[in-house]
Scaffold this active site. Structure first.
Site, mmCIF file in Angstrom:
data_model
loop_
_atom_site.group_PDB
_atom_site.id
_atom_site.type_symbol
_atom_site.label_atom_id
_atom_site.label_comp_id
_atom_site.label_asym_id
_atom_site.label_seq_id
_atom_site.Cartn_x
_atom_site.Cartn_y
_atom_site.Cartn_z
ATOM 1 N N ASN A 79 0.544 -1.480 -0.175
ATOM 2 C CA ASN A 79 -0.114 -0.042 -0.152
ATOM 3 C C ASN A 79 0.939 1.279 0.158
ATOM 4 O O ASN A 79 1.713 1.107 -0.397
ATOM 5 C CB ASN A 79 -0.815 0.213 0.720
ATOM 6 N N ARG A 80 0.332 1.929 0.452
ATOM 7 C CA ARG A 80 0.543 4.008 0.218
ATOM 8 C C ARG A 80 1.523 3.805 1.642
ATOM 9 O O ARG A 80 1.264 4.040 2.598
ATOM 10 C CB ARG A 80 -0.444 4.586 -0.201
ATOM 11 N N HIS A 105 3.246 -0.274 -2.912
ATOM 12 C CA HIS A 105 3.353 -1.505 -3.188
ATOM 13 C C HIS A 105 4.308 -1.091 -3.128
ATOM 14 O O HIS A 105 5.028 -2.397 -4.376
ATOM 15 C CB HIS A 105 2.530 -1.839 -4.049
ATOM 16 N N HIS A 144 -1.273 -10.059 -3.168
ATOM 17 C CA HIS A 144 -2.340 -9.687 -3.989
ATOM 18 C C HIS A 144 -3.176 -10.148 -5.038
ATOM 19 O O HIS A 144 -3.433 -9.807 -6.305
ATOM 20 C CB HIS A 144 -1.345 -8.409 -5.003
ATOM 21 N N TYR A 157 -6.073 -11.708 -6.619
ATOM 22 C CA TYR A 157 -7.310 -11.682 -7.377
ATOM 23 C C TYR A 157 -8.123 -12.673 -7.261
ATOM 24 O O TYR A 157 -7.948 -13.838 -8.173
ATOM 25 C CB TYR A 157 -7.245 -10.672 -8.095
ATOM 26 N N ASP A 173 -11.671 0.063 -1.727
ATOM 27 C CA ASP A 173 -10.193 0.419 -2.244
ATOM 28 C C ASP A 173 -9.836 0.574 -0.612
ATOM 29 O O ASP A 173 -9.186 1.487 -0.290
ATOM 30 C CB ASP A 173 -9.689 1.003 -3.737
ATOM 31 N N GLN A 208 -6.133 -4.718 3.131
ATOM 32 C CA GLN A 208 -6.947 -4.222 1.961
ATOM 33 C C GLN A 208 -8.218 -5.270 1.187
ATOM 34 O O GLN A 208 -7.797 -5.624 0.815
ATOM 35 C CB GLN A 208 -5.909 -3.649 1.535
ATOM 36 N N GLU A 234 -6.069 -7.915 1.065
ATOM 37 C CA GLU A 234 -4.628 -8.257 1.213
ATOM 38 C C GLU A 234 -4.207 -7.696 2.596
ATOM 39 O O GLU A 234 -4.418 -6.965 3.336
ATOM 40 C CB GLU A 234 -4.519 -6.868 0.572
HETATM 41 C C1 GLA Z 1 -3.973 -2.441 -3.749
HETATM 42 C C2 GLA Z 1 -4.150 -0.674 -3.830
HETATM 43 C C3 GLA Z 1 -5.071 0.346 -5.268
HETATM 44 C C4 GLA Z 1 -4.510 -0.560 -6.157
HETATM 45 C C5 GLA Z 1 -4.694 -1.435 -6.456
HETATM 46 C C6 GLA Z 1 -3.929 -1.972 -7.776
HETATM 47 O O1 GLA Z 1 -5.335 -2.228 -3.242
HETATM 48 O O2 GLA Z 1 -4.934 -0.250 -3.526
HETATM 49 O O3 GLA Z 1 -5.274 1.267 -5.040
HETATM 50 O O4 GLA Z 1 -3.404 0.108 -6.721
HETATM 51 O O5 GLA Z 1 -3.333 -2.211 -5.294
HETATM 52 O O6 GLA Z 1 -3.776 -1.635 -8.610
#
Ligand code: GLA
Length: 365
Positions: free
Chosen positions: A100-101, A126, A199, A201, A267, A302, A330
């Site tokens: 994440n950020r 990430h 990550h 899906y 998100d 997440q 996540e």
């Molecule tokens: C995470 C982030 C999203 C996005 C995805 C991949 O979930 O929080 O904002 O970046 O990864 O695109």
């Protein structure tokens, strides 16, 4: 002739100890410089199999049976290495150093400021422009005593993507009787941050989208974000919001809610209840009956519902991944933790060993 009872006992014993097959390695593709990228396939005696790529620690395929034994591949992914090397939203990848950020791509650690290369506007997402999702790990497969596994090893040098300390990371993927278990272990020679995640899906139907999937998340609160998806620092109750999954609810129920307009879906980071390894989320596809239970020791989760997918991303078998084709769960330390005094810490110091476990369980009962 052996008595029938003896034969039956033998059959039952063989069935009970049904050995999982040993890991199988194969070449998945080659990098432009000719280096081969391997894949490890783990299989158990219950009809499950998983394929893990050395590059990016990607779970490329995960086959899971439903109650009637019908198997589906429940993760999104690609058929070849070139597709993984092109830009894509971290499909199936191992994320590090920091999931994440990190706001402004900077933080202060033990009084010293660190500046990171940004890769999402001014922020780092990430693990940076060349995060662990793009690295080739060393793979060590093992038949294991109870479950086949592959350990992926990576040395991330001091200063990698701006982070301090040389980091040694080991990520072990183990296929249990009904689950994929991921164990992370890391050490560093200087104080640093470590917050790995996976990550994948998920789509338990193996087709279409996940709007009809039912989701439960064991969280009373989430961390609201600003327009650039940076946490505001607030911890807000989910009660009365579209974020409330305390009772199982269809993922699609509230996707149109005004709170989700900016992100075009979920998100967001959930503030998980409890601590230690515990079940934190459950997902169910009513059509197939397949279920996923997420267990983790992390404080956050997440939920990302593949909001930007628009059908242009072509996945396995040429399938076009449209909006909400899958969802990510996540497990993580809360986003931007290094800059948020109230958030759990992601600091790893020299001499310490970081250990964390996430289990994706597919109960068959
Ligand atoms: C995470 C982030 C999203 C996005 C995805 C991949 O979930 O929080 O904002 O970046 O990864 O695109």
């Amino acid at each position: 002739m052996r008595p029938l009872s003896h034969v039956l006992v033998t059959i039952v014993l063989v069935a009970m100890t049904a050995e999982a097959a040993p890991p199988v390695r194969h070449e998945f593709g080659r990098l432009p410089d000719g280096r081969p990228v391997g894949a490890t396939r783990l299989e158990n005696a219950h009809g499950m199999s998983v394929t893990i790529l050395d590059r990016g620690g990607v779970v490329q395929a995960l086959h899971v049976p439903d109650a009637d034994g019908r198997t589906a591949d429940v993760v999104l992914g690609f058929d070849d290495l070139d597709a993984y090397r092109r830009a894509h939203p971290y499909v199936g990848a191992t994320i590090g150093r920091f999931a994440n950020r990190i706001a402004g791509a900077r933080f202060v650690l033990e009084g010293r400021p660190w500046v990171l290369p940004p890769n999402e506007g001014a922020h780092q997402l990430h693990g940076g422009p060349e995060g662990f999702d793009q690295r080739v790990f060393e793979a060590v497969p093992s038949s294991g005593e109870e479950a086949p596994s592959v350990e992926l090893r990576l040395t991330s040098p001091d200063g990698d993507q701006g982070f301090p300390g040389a980091l040694e990371l080991r990520v072990t993927f183990r296929l249990l009787a009904d689950a994929l278990r991921i164990d992370y272990e890391a050490t560093s020679d200087a104080a640093t941050l470590v917050n790995p995640t996976h990550h994948a899906y998920f789509n338990l139907a193996g087709e279409g989208d996940v709007r009809e999937h039912e989701l439960w998340i064991d969280a009373e609160a989430f961390t609201p974000v600003d327009a650039e998806l940076i946490p505001t620092g607030e911890v807000r109750p989910v009660e009365g919001t579209a974020f409330d999954f305390r009772q199982p609810r269809r993922v699609g129920d509230r996707l149109g809610a005004h709170e989700l307009r900016a992100t075009r879906g979920y998100d967001h980071n959930y503030v998980l209840r409890g601590e230690g390894l515990r079940a934190v989320a459950r997902l169910r596809d009513p059509e197939s009956g397949r279920r996923l239970v997420v267990e983790t020791d992390r404080p956050g989760l997440q939920l990302f519902t593949a909001n930007g997918f628009d059908g242009r991303l072509l996945g396995k078998g040429g399938r076009a991944y449209g909006r909400h084709a899958g969802l990510c769960l996540e497990t993580q330390v809360w986003p931007d933790a290094p800059n948020q005094p109230g958030f759990p810490s992601a600091v790893l110091r020299p001499g310490e060993t970081f250990r964390s476990t996430t289990i994706f369980r597919f109960p068959s009962d």
